[in-house]
Design an enzyme around this catalytic site. Structure first.
Site, PDB file in Angstrom:
ATOM      1  N   SER A  16       0.788  -1.267   0.142  1.00  0.00           N
ATOM      2  CA  SER A  16      -0.103  -0.023   0.184  1.00  0.00           C
ATOM      3  C   SER A  16       0.930   1.155   0.096  1.00  0.00           C
ATOM      4  CB  SER A  16      -0.828   0.041   1.016  1.00  0.00           C
ATOM      5  OG  SER A  16      -2.049   0.836   0.930  1.00  0.00           O
ATOM      6  N   ASP A 128      -4.740  -3.382  -3.347  1.00  0.00           N
ATOM      7  CA  ASP A 128      -4.182  -3.115  -2.430  1.00  0.00           C
ATOM      8  C   ASP A 128      -3.255  -4.297  -1.475  1.00  0.00           C
ATOM      9  OD1 ASP A 128      -3.102  -1.951   0.049  1.00  0.00           O
ATOM     10  OD2 ASP A 128      -4.766  -0.896   0.514  1.00  0.00           O
TER      11      ASP A 128
END
Length: 252
Positions: A16, A128
């Site tokens: 992320s 993500d």
């Protein structure tokens, strides 16, 4: 703080937002240059609204920003070996990107479900990396890391009410990351834990406070970091030579 104390970095793993910053450092930007970039970056530099179809943001601007910043350098040619962790939507497993388009890998790693559209790479869809591994300690160890310094931003989770649809989505993501990060944090040799949980994902207005908190947290951790590095030196532990991965490698 790590650079100021000449702490050697043999490899960087990021999931992320960690992949975003990690790619810049791996390319060769020093902490002061990254800090300057963080202060001057605008939300419009990274966000490209689209008709919702898996996400409100396309993510192409984020990919282009990273590729411009690293001069289109592929991952395998970074100054420091760099790996971005994403999640395969089909299998639900973590994927480690270590070769190929740096911006594309970072985009996949940062594609928060419901906010960014999933990224299609090689016929598969990715989101993500924080969904499966927000603090990739195990991944670093699999690649040969002897001393893992992890940064956990899940502490002090904001207890306030979210504002609007996007605020609700970001709050849900923060809660999800918090539990996973704390489970993985216990496996790290050193844990740097800045008090930024109350700032929330996607916050641009508190960037100055976030930078300061990060510096203070690293300063608090430095005595332990130097002690463990010295112990490794006394033990004669050899340097880390990470493997050369394919375009991506399935985890677990």
């Amino acid at each position: 703080m790590l650079a100021a104390n000449h702490v050697p970095i043999d490899m960087i793993f990021g999931a992320s937002a960690g992949s975003f910053v990690g790619s810049l450092y791996a390319y060769g930007y020093n902490p002061y240059q990254i800090e300057k970039m963080a202060i001057h970056i605008k939300k419009s530099d990274l966000t490209d609204l689209t008709i919702p179809d898996g996400g409100f943001l396309k993510g192409q601007k984020l990919e282009d920003f990273i590729n411009r910043a690293v001069n289109n350098t592929p991952m395998e040619r970074m100054k420091i070996p760099f790996y971005a962790v994403a999640t395969d939507l089909e299998s639900g497993r973590e994927i480690i990107f270590g070769r190929g388009n740096t911006g594309e890998a970072v985009r996949a790693s940062c594609s928060i479900p419901g906010v960014f559209e999933p990224v299609r790479i090689g016929g598969r869809m990715y989101v993500d990396g924080g969904v499966t591994s927000p603090l990739p300690v195990d991944e670093a160890r699999r690649y040969g890391a002897g001393l893992v310094i992890a940064v956990d931003i899940s502490s002090d989770l904001d207890t306030g009410q979210p504002d609007g649809i996007m605020g609700t989505v970001f709050k849900a993501i923060d809660i999800m990351h918090s539990g996973l990060e704390r489970a993985e944090a216990s496996k790290a040799d050193i844990l740097i834990r800045p008090h930024v949980g109350n700032m929330g994902t996607g916050s641009f207005s508190q960037r100055y406070d976030a930078i300061l908190e990060g510096e203070e947290a690293a300063t608090r951790a430095m005595p332990e970091i130097m002690e463990k590095i010295n112990r490794l030196g006394e033990a004669g532990k050899p340097p880390v030579y990470p493997p050369s991965p394919p375009a991506f490698q399935k985890g677990g």
